[in-house]
Design a protein around this motif. Structure first.
Motif, PDB file in Angstrom:
ATOM      1  N   ALA A   8      35.005  55.495  21.735  1.00 12.28           N
ATOM      2  CA  ALA A   8      36.164  55.279  22.611  1.00 12.28           C
ATOM      3  C   ALA A   8      35.769  54.620  23.939  1.00 12.28           C
ATOM      4  CB  ALA A   8      36.846  56.622  22.916  1.00 12.28           C
ATOM      5  N   PRO A   9      36.650  53.799  24.498  1.00 12.41           N
ATOM      6  CA  PRO A   9      37.973  53.467  23.947  1.00 12.41           C
ATOM      7  C   PRO A   9      37.942  52.249  23.006  1.00 12.41           C
ATOM      8  CG  PRO A   9      37.780  52.563  26.147  1.00 12.41           C
ATOM      9  CD  PRO A   9      36.493  53.291  25.878  1.00 12.41           C
ATOM     10  N   ILE A  10      36.813  51.510  22.996  1.00 15.67           N
ATOM     11  CA  ILE A  10      36.737  50.268  22.211  1.00 15.67           C
ATOM     12  C   ILE A  10      35.381  50.176  21.530  1.00 15.67           C
ATOM     13  CG2 ILE A  10      36.546  47.740  22.426  1.00 15.67           C
ATOM     14  CD1 ILE A  10      39.399  48.642  22.755  1.00 15.67           C
ATOM     15  N   ARG A  11      35.407  49.900  20.230  1.00 14.90           N
ATOM     16  CA  ARG A  11      34.143  49.638  19.518  1.00 14.90           C
ATOM     17  C   ARG A  11      34.332  48.450  18.588  1.00 14.90           C
ATOM     18  NH1 ARG A  11      32.853  53.233  15.134  1.00 14.90           N
ATOM     19  NH2 ARG A  11      30.786  52.329  15.127  1.00 14.90           N
ATOM     20  N   LEU A  12      33.217  47.758  18.380  1.00 16.93           N
ATOM     21  CA  LEU A  12      33.239  46.587  17.518  1.00 16.93           C
ATOM     22  C   LEU A  12      33.268  46.992  16.049  1.00 16.93           C
ATOM     23  CD1 LEU A  12      32.853  43.460  17.187  1.00 16.93           C
ATOM     24  CD2 LEU A  12      30.382  43.907  17.158  1.00 16.93           C
ATOM     25  N   ARG A  13      34.043  46.274  15.244  1.00 16.13           N
ATOM     26  CA  ARG A  13      33.931  46.332  13.780  1.00 16.13           C
ATOM     27  C   ARG A  13      33.541  44.941  13.307  1.00 16.13           C
ATOM     28  NH1 ARG A  13      32.691  50.747  11.907  1.00 16.13           N
ATOM     29  NH2 ARG A  13      33.014  49.776   9.877  1.00 16.13           N
ATOM     30  N   VAL A  14      32.412  44.849  12.635  1.00 22.79           N
ATOM     31  CA  VAL A  14      31.941  43.562  12.118  1.00 22.79           C
ATOM     32  C   VAL A  14      31.530  43.849  10.671  1.00 22.79           C
ATOM     33  CG1 VAL A  14      29.742  43.925  13.349  1.00 22.79           C
ATOM     34  CG2 VAL A  14      30.270  41.669  12.444  1.00 22.79           C
ATOM     35  N   GLU A  15      32.557  43.810   9.795  1.00 27.17           N
ATOM     36  CA  GLU A  15      32.496  44.478   8.495  1.00 27.17           C
ATOM     37  C   GLU A  15      31.479  43.924   7.507  1.00 27.17           C
ATOM     38  OE1 GLU A  15      33.843  47.215   8.280  1.00 27.17           O
ATOM     39  OE2 GLU A  15      35.550  47.263   9.640  1.00 27.17           O
ATOM     40  N   PHE A  69      40.521  42.782  30.496  1.00 26.96           N
ATOM     41  CA  PHE A  69      41.643  43.199  29.655  1.00 26.96           C
ATOM     42  C   PHE A  69      41.794  44.703  29.775  1.00 26.96           C
ATOM     43  CE2 PHE A  69      40.142  39.283  27.853  1.00 26.96           C
ATOM     44  CZ  PHE A  69      41.251  38.654  27.296  1.00 26.96           C
ATOM     45  N   THR A  70      42.968  45.160  30.201  1.00 27.70           N
ATOM     46  CA  THR A  70      43.235  46.594  30.172  1.00 27.70           C
ATOM     47  C   THR A  70      43.432  46.997  28.708  1.00 27.70           C
ATOM     48  OG1 THR A  70      45.620  46.303  30.284  1.00 27.70           O
ATOM     49  CG2 THR A  70      44.446  46.434  32.395  1.00 27.70           C
ATOM     50  N   LEU A  71      43.471  48.313  28.457  1.00 28.73           N
ATOM     51  CA  LEU A  71      43.708  48.771  27.086  1.00 28.73           C
ATOM     52  C   LEU A  71      45.066  48.287  26.588  1.00 28.73           C
ATOM     53  CD1 LEU A  71      42.333  52.409  26.699  1.00 28.73           C
ATOM     54  CD2 LEU A  71      41.589  50.316  25.539  1.00 28.73           C
ATOM     55  N   ALA A  72      46.057  48.291  27.475  1.00 28.86           N
ATOM     56  CA  ALA A  72      47.401  47.831  27.075  1.00 28.86           C
ATOM     57  C   ALA A  72      47.343  46.360  26.680  1.00 28.86           C
ATOM     58  CB  ALA A  72      48.391  48.051  28.206  1.00 28.86           C
ATOM     59  N   GLU A  73      46.572  45.578  27.435  1.00 26.33           N
ATOM     60  CA  GLU A  73      46.458  44.147  27.104  1.00 26.33           C
ATOM     61  C   GLU A  73      45.718  43.940  25.785  1.00 26.33           C
ATOM     62  OE1 GLU A  73      46.620  42.165  31.564  1.00 26.33           O
ATOM     63  OE2 GLU A  73      44.723  43.009  30.846  1.00 26.33           O
ATOM     64  N   LEU A  74      44.696  44.764  25.548  1.00 30.16           N
ATOM     65  CA  LEU A  74      43.980  44.662  24.270  1.00 30.16           C
ATOM     66  C   LEU A  74      44.903  45.028  23.113  1.00 30.16           C
ATOM     67  CD1 LEU A  74      40.494  46.157  25.233  1.00 30.16           C
ATOM     68  CD2 LEU A  74      41.011  43.766  24.704  1.00 30.16           C
ATOM     69  N   ARG A  75      45.723  46.064  23.323  1.00 32.05           N
ATOM     70  CA  ARG A  75      46.644  46.492  22.258  1.00 32.05           C
ATOM     71  C   ARG A  75      47.730  45.455  22.014  1.00 32.05           C
ATOM     72  NH1 ARG A  75      46.765  51.661  24.827  1.00 32.05           N
ATOM     73  NH2 ARG A  75      45.112  52.987  23.987  1.00 32.05           N
ATOM     74  N   ALA A  76      47.991  44.607  23.010  1.00 28.97           N
ATOM     75  CA  ALA A  76      49.040  43.589  22.854  1.00 28.97           C
ATOM     76  C   ALA A  76      48.518  42.344  22.130  1.00 28.97           C
ATOM     77  CB  ALA A  76      49.594  43.208  24.230  1.00 28.97           C
ATOM     78  N   LEU A  77      47.214  42.217  21.960  1.00 29.36           N
ATOM     79  CA  LEU A  77      46.654  41.044  21.266  1.00 29.36           C
ATOM     80  C   LEU A  77      46.945  41.161  19.761  1.00 29.36           C
ATOM     81  CD1 LEU A  77      43.122  40.686  22.930  1.00 29.36           C
ATOM     82  CD2 LEU A  77      45.049  39.095  23.161  1.00 29.36           C
ATOM     83  N   GLY A  80      41.518  59.808  30.460  1.00 31.88           N
ATOM     84  CA  GLY A  80      42.087  59.262  29.230  1.00 31.88           C
ATOM     85  C   GLY A  80      41.937  57.745  29.121  1.00 31.88           C
ATOM     86  N   PHE A  81      40.936  57.188  29.794  1.00 32.49           N
ATOM     87  CA  PHE A  81      40.631  55.746  29.788  1.00 32.49           C
ATOM     88  C   PHE A  81      41.755  54.890  30.391  1.00 32.49           C
ATOM     89  CE2 PHE A  81      38.058  57.564  26.346  1.00 32.49           C
ATOM     90  CZ  PHE A  81      36.793  57.235  26.826  1.00 32.49           C
ATOM     91  N   ALA A  82      42.617  55.522  31.221  1.00 34.01           N
ATOM     92  CA  ALA A  82      43.712  54.778  31.849  1.00 34.01           C
ATOM     93  C   ALA A  82      43.168  53.668  32.762  1.00 34.01           C
ATOM     94  CB  ALA A  82      44.595  55.724  32.631  1.00 34.01           C
ATOM     95  N   ASP A  83      41.977  53.871  33.322  1.00 28.78           N
ATOM     96  CA  ASP A  83      41.428  52.885  34.257  1.00 28.78           C
ATOM     97  C   ASP A  83      40.400  51.956  33.605  1.00 28.78           C
ATOM     98  OD1 ASP A  83      42.905  54.128  36.336  1.00 28.78           O
ATOM     99  OD2 ASP A  83      41.335  55.685  36.464  1.00 28.78           O
ATOM    100  N   TYR A  84      40.258  52.068  32.303  1.00 29.09           N
ATOM    101  CA  TYR A  84      39.293  51.228  31.589  1.00 29.09           C
ATOM    102  C   TYR A  84      39.770  49.775  31.594  1.00 29.09           C
ATOM    103  CZ  TYR A  84      37.017  49.040  27.528  1.00 29.09           C
ATOM    104  OH  TYR A  84      36.334  48.198  26.682  1.00 29.09           O
ATOM    105  N   ALA A  85      38.834  48.849  31.736  1.00 28.52           N
ATOM    106  CA  ALA A  85      39.131  47.434  31.520  1.00 28.52           C
ATOM    107  C   ALA A  85      37.900  46.785  30.925  1.00 28.52           C
ATOM    108  CB  ALA A  85      39.537  46.755  32.820  1.00 28.52           C
ATOM    109  N   LYS A 112      29.515  50.606  19.899  1.00 30.32           N
ATOM    110  CA  LYS A 112      30.526  51.545  20.408  1.00 30.32           C
ATOM    111  C   LYS A 112      30.560  51.448  21.947  1.00 30.32           C
ATOM    112  CE  LYS A 112      28.671  55.367  18.355  1.00 30.32           C
ATOM    113  NZ  LYS A 112      28.697  56.735  17.748  1.00 30.32           N
ATOM    114  N   TYR A 113      31.591  52.043  22.558  1.00 28.56           N
ATOM    115  CA  TYR A 113      31.694  52.117  24.034  1.00 28.56           C
ATOM    116  C   TYR A 113      31.512  50.747  24.685  1.00 28.56           C
ATOM    117  CZ  TYR A 113      30.152  56.642  22.247  1.00 28.56           C
ATOM    118  OH  TYR A 113      29.988  57.767  21.484  1.00 28.56           O
ATOM    119  N   VAL A 114      32.193  49.727  24.167  1.00 26.04           N
ATOM    120  CA  VAL A 114      32.007  48.366  24.700  1.00 26.04           C
ATOM    121  C   VAL A 114      32.682  48.255  26.070  1.00 26.04           C
ATOM    122  CG1 VAL A 114      32.395  45.908  24.315  1.00 26.04           C
ATOM    123  CG2 VAL A 114      31.912  47.411  22.360  1.00 26.04           C
TER     124      VAL A 114
END
Ligand SMILES: Nc1nc2c(c(=O)[nH]1)N[C@H]1C(S)=C(S)[C@@H](COP(=O)(O)O)O[C@H]1N2
Ligand SMILES: [Mo]
Length: 262
Positions: free
Chosen positions: A213-220, A116-124, A98-103, A229-231
């Motif tokens: 998942a878990p992180i992809r760029l949006r550059v609108e 940056f862990t996912l939690a840290e990214l979500r806190a930005l 579940g990407f718990a170990d992703y950074a 995707k999959y950064v």
């Protein structure tokens, strides 16, 4: 663009603004009443408007916002394109958990490289936006994206003055045997743009694997292939000559344009 080109650009931009000002000034001095009776006056106004539009583009161009939509406009499904699941054992292991170990690894030309862990990214500081994704292959979809503002991430790592591009290294190999992972790059104007996100949610759900998942760029302000995707890693560089085949992205290396503005 070299610094000198940039300075020359600024100078000609200033000259252009000065000329436009002089033209509008001349119209003002001549007085509107008499002028409006002439046949050519409406045409001048018309061209002044076009000039204004060009001036506005020069001044605000790269900061202009991509159109945003309402919930009623959302596409029923947001299709997947390109890689739908990276063929990469390391990625598969992260996904199983579940990407718990992703950074996300952020480095290169920065003062404070860090992960940056996912939690840290979500806190930005984050942003939510409903935008239209346009793929060069001829399809579009409207989706609701939520993610960390890339500007906030950059403020945390402090790019050095030499940094000119942000490179996104992805998990999906584009050749047999795990070679040539997908990658993309953007300049600092797009990196600090208000709508540029490291997205972790699509349509109010955690980003599906099919959509990066878990992180992809949006550059609108740019076409679909720029939205990496999959950064896994973000690298600040002065030039991307040493990355991939040197054109700033996987598709660029196959001949697509680097700046894919919409
Ligand atoms: N890592 C990676 N990013 C990628 C691609 C890809 O194949 N791999 N395809 C690109 C293309 S061409 C498009 S149109 C979009 C598709 O995003 P989606 O799968 O969420 O529709 O992702 C872009 N980013
Ligand atoms: Mo695309």
């Amino acid at each position: 663009m070299s610094d000198r080109d940039e300075r020359n650009g600024m100078r000609s931009r200033r000259r252009f603004l000065a000329r436009t000002g002089a033209l509008l000034g001349a119209i003002g001095v001549a007085g509107c009443d008499r002028l409006s009776q002439t046949e050519w006056f409406p045409r001048i106004l018309d061209s002044a408007e076009r000039l204004n539009e060009r001036v506005a583009k020069l001044v605000t161009g790269r900061k202009a916002m991509a159109q945003e939509y309402g919930p009623a406009d959302l596409s029923p499904t947001f299709r997947s394109n390109g890689t739908a699941e990276p063929d990469n054992a390391e990625y598969a292991a992260l996904a199983r958990n579940g990407f718990a170990d992703y950074a996300l690894d952020v480095g290169g030309l920065v003062t404070s490289p860090r992960r940056f862990t996912l939690a840290e990214l979500r806190a930005l500081p984050s942003r939510t936006q409903i935008t239209r994704h346009d793929c060069v292959e001829g399809w579009s979809a409207i989706g609701k994206w939520q993610g960390a503002r890339l500007s906030a991430l950059l403020r945390a790592v402090q790019p050095t003055p030499a940094a000119r591009y942000v490179v996104f290294h992805c998990a999906d190999p584009m050749e047999e045997g795990g070679e040539s992972p997908y990658y993309e790059s953007i300049d600092m104007d797009d990196a600090y743009h208000e709508q540029t996100l490291l997205a972790y949610a699509l349509n109010d759900r955690p980003l599906p694997i099919a959509n990066g998942a878990p992180i992809r760029l949006r550059v609108e302000r740019q076409l679909g292939y720029k939205h990496a995707k999959y950064v896994m890693r973000v690298e600040l560089v002065e030039s991307f000559a040493h990355i991939g085949q040197g054109r700033g992205g996987y598709w660029e290396d196959q001949g697509y344009q680097w700046y894919a503005g919409i």
